[in-house]
Write an enzyme that holds these catalytic residues in place. Structure first.
Site, PDB file in Angstrom:
ATOM      1  N   PRO A 114       0.809  -1.306  -0.048  1.00 52.34           N
ATOM      2  CA  PRO A 114      -0.138   0.047  -0.054  1.00 52.34           C
ATOM      3  C   PRO A 114       0.843   1.295   0.007  1.00 52.34           C
ATOM      4  O   PRO A 114       0.207   2.293  -0.248  1.00 52.34           O
ATOM      5  CB  PRO A 114      -0.809  -0.125   1.239  1.00 52.34           C
ATOM      6  CG  PRO A 114      -0.083  -0.985   2.316  1.00 52.34           C
ATOM      7  CD  PRO A 114       0.867  -1.960   1.349  1.00 52.34           C
ATOM      8  N   GLY A 133       3.016  -3.619  -6.821  1.00 55.82           N
ATOM      9  CA  GLY A 133       3.914  -2.522  -6.124  1.00 55.82           C
ATOM     10  C   GLY A 133       4.986  -2.359  -7.360  1.00 55.82           C
ATOM     11  O   GLY A 133       4.565  -2.641  -8.647  1.00 55.82           O
ATOM     12  N   ASP A 176       9.388  -2.240  -8.320  1.00 58.91           N
ATOM     13  CA  ASP A 176      10.626  -3.418  -8.591  1.00 58.91           C
ATOM     14  C   ASP A 176      10.868  -3.920  -6.868  1.00 58.91           C
ATOM     15  O   ASP A 176      11.384  -4.930  -7.110  1.00 58.91           O
ATOM     16  CB  ASP A 176      11.837  -2.610  -9.282  1.00 58.91           C
ATOM     17  CG  ASP A 176      11.375  -2.157 -10.515  1.00 58.91           C
ATOM     18  OD1 ASP A 176      12.114  -1.251 -10.896  1.00 58.91           O
ATOM     19  OD2 ASP A 176      10.520  -2.828 -11.108  1.00 58.91           O
TER      20      ASP A 176
END
Ligand SMILES: CCCCCCCCCCCCC/C=C/[C@@H](O)[C@H](COP(=O)(O)O)NC(C)=O
Ligand SMILES: Nc1ncnc2c1ncn2[C@@H]1O[C@H](COP(=O)(O)OP(=O)(O)O)[C@@H](O)[C@H]1O
Ligand SMILES: [Ca+2]
Length: 507
Positions: free
Chosen positions: A102, A158, A160
């Site tokens: 998040p 998300g 890398d």
């Protein structure tokens, strides 16, 4: 599968490989639909809808659908049954484990997943277990406990860094279950065959961009749904006999390492943090002395300055992998490591970048090494030697246009299968007085960017996470993990020609 759009809607034929069908559903016709065109004379038409991947420009994929109507209910059910059985036979995932970060990127991971990805997964009747991470390494630790065989794949929402965390969890789990000690640099690591899907919601997202061609959540979700499979090289990084990290995108020392170190403290800025730290690092213009030694990747058939870069179904990746396994069969790992000579280069470097893939990303569409291959068992080692700020700027700007980034006297690039680095600081261990002086002096320089002397040592940027030591040994493991992707498909002008030809066939 050749589908005719509904005659009264659209006179264009469209060709959809059955592997790119997302779902088939029986369609309830509402009153209005019944009274359209010639169907209205029919007693009770029957219909089914096919949802499929529609390819737009710049590798963007979208979900489109087409409805087929017919009078014969039995024929309609036969079509639905046949298509559903076809979908069952393909390697499409049915059960996925999803980790959402998040806090990555612009902190929209949760909403991106819920609004753009979850509806597509349910359309494709994929069941998911979703974990919203509460702290760093939550996903990695969780992967050591879950019943991994229950899933057809793991998805990370998300950037890398989040992918890296999931990859470390999966690889670590595989080695632990197989009793392999990752600290041994020469350990015969066990491949990880569970596919990983990336929903881009980070800052750079270069792994997603370099393996799909675009950083777009819907496109990535569709690549997962159709069950694509793209093997990926992984570099293992050790310090003496201690395992540090795996890397699939960038291992960067100097420029990219300093950017990362400076930006870590500014995560609240989101992706902007790299621009701010990038400018600051560029102005500080620090160079680092050290020694690089590497083994050229003799098994590969490509070179970093090739014009043809890695594309879907890449011949160079296939051929290189074949030659590598051939070499391995003939002379085994031991002989291979000794037999190939090590080249050694000492010098002063502004940046040392080892990339397993092009590292193309929205900021740099061609990436750090445009001709690097996803699955050829090699990494491109780019050495940027000390030069003027102006020349370094010219080099950086080349990452954003079509010019050759390696066409500078101060830039060298080698295709390697392993390399080692030690900084001059760790080499100058004859008297610790200089070390203390340099360390303290180094800290002073780091805090005062105006000074352009060479600080003792930089930090390694490993896929967006910092490494604890500057002296490292790196080895490339060919096609070690698999992604729900297919590499970069031939560019979109071909697609335009493709759909044009299908229209011509109709006329
Ligand atoms: C004045 C013109 C300057 C143009 C510079 C172009 C630079 C191109 C940047 C390419 C970076 C590719 C390497 C990506 C590494 C990522 O793994 C890492 C972490 O990505 P994440 O933030 O976790 O998605 N990002 C960085 C910047 O280190
Ligand atoms: N819930 C969380 N809170 C804080 N950090 C997290 C959380 N989940 C993951 N992380 C860490 O955040 C780091 C960056 O994540 P990433 O998705 O790459 O964002 P960005 O692309 O902005 O760097 C990763 O190294 C990951 O370990
Ligand atoms: Ca590679």
């Amino acid at each position: 599968m050749r589908m005719r759009q509904n005659p009264q809607f659209d006179r264009k034929n469209c060709f959809v490989p059955t592997s790119e069908i997302i779902a088939v559903e029986e369609t309830e016709l509402n009153k209005k639909q019944r009274n359209i065109g010639k169907w209205q004379k029919m007693a009770k038409p029957h219909a089914f809808t096919v949802y499929y991947v529609k390819k737009a420009r710049n590798h963007r994929w979208r979900c489109s659908d087409v409805t087929f109507w017919c009078v014969d209910e039995h024929l309609c059910n036969q079509w639905i049954q046949a298509l559903k059985e076809l979908l069952e036979m393909q390697s499409k995932p049915k059960q996925l484990l999803v980790y959402i970060n998040p806090y990555g990127g612009k902190r929209q991971g949760k909403s991106i997943y819920e609004q753009k990805v979850a509806p597509l997964f349910s359309l494709a009747s994929i069941s998911t277990d979703v974990v919203i991470t509460e702290h760093a390494n939550h996903a990695k630790d969780n992967l050591f406990e879950v019943n991994i065989n229950k899933y057809d794949g793991v998805v990370c929402v998300g950037g890398d860094g989040m992918f890296s965390e999931v990859m470390h969890g999966l690889i670590g789990r595989m080695q632990k279950d197989s009793g392999i000690d990752q600290n041994n640099p020469k350990a015969p690591l066990v491949q990880c065959n569970i596919r990983i899907g990336i929903i881009p919601a980070g800052s750079t997202d270069c792994i997603c961009y370099s393996t799909v061609g675009i950083s777009d959540p819907v496109t990535s979700a569709l690549h997962i749904i159709v069950g694509d499979c793209q093997p990926l090289d992984v570099s293992s990084v050790h310090h003496n006999n201690t395992f540090l990290k795996y890397s699939v995108s960038l291992l960067g020392y100097g420029f990219y390492g300093d950017i990362l170190k400076d930006s870590e403290k500014k995560r609240w800025m989101g992706p902007m943090r790299y621009d701010y730290s990038g400018l600051k690092t560029f102005l500080s213009h620090h160079y680092y002395e050290g020694t690089i030694s590497f083994q050229p990747a003799k098994h590969t058939v490509g070179s970093p300055q090739d014009k043809d870069s890695c594309r879907t179904g890449c011949y160079i990746c296939k051929k290189s992998e074949q030659q590598l396994s051939q070499q391995y069969k003939e002379c085994g790992l031991k002989h291979e490591e000794d037999e190939e000579e090590w080249k050694v280069i000492k010098g002063k470097f502004l940046a040392i970048n080892a990339v397993n893939m092009s590292c193309a990303c929205p900021r740099s569409p061609k990436g750090l090494s445009p001709a690097a291959h996803l699955a050829d068992g090699s990494a491109d080692l780019i050495l940027v030697r000390k030069c003027s700020r102006f020349d370094f700027l010219r080099y950086l700007v080349r990452h954003t246009n079509q010019d050759d980034q390696f066409d500078f006297s101060f830039v060298d690039v080698y295709r390697v299968k392993s390399f080692q680095f030690t900084s001059k600081l760790s080499e100058d261990n004859e008297s610790n007085v200089t070390d203390i002086g340099k360390k303290r002096f180094g800290q002073f320089c780091r805090d005062h960017p105006a000074c352009c002397c060479n600080i003792a040592s930089s930090t390694w940027n490993c896929d967006g996470e910092t490494l604890d030591s500057s002296a490292i040994q790196v080895r490339v493991h060919c096609q070690f993990v698999k992604l729900f992707a297919r590499g970069i498909e031939e560019n979109s002008k071909d697609e335009a020609a493709y759909s044009q030809s299908s229209i011509e066939q109709l006329l």
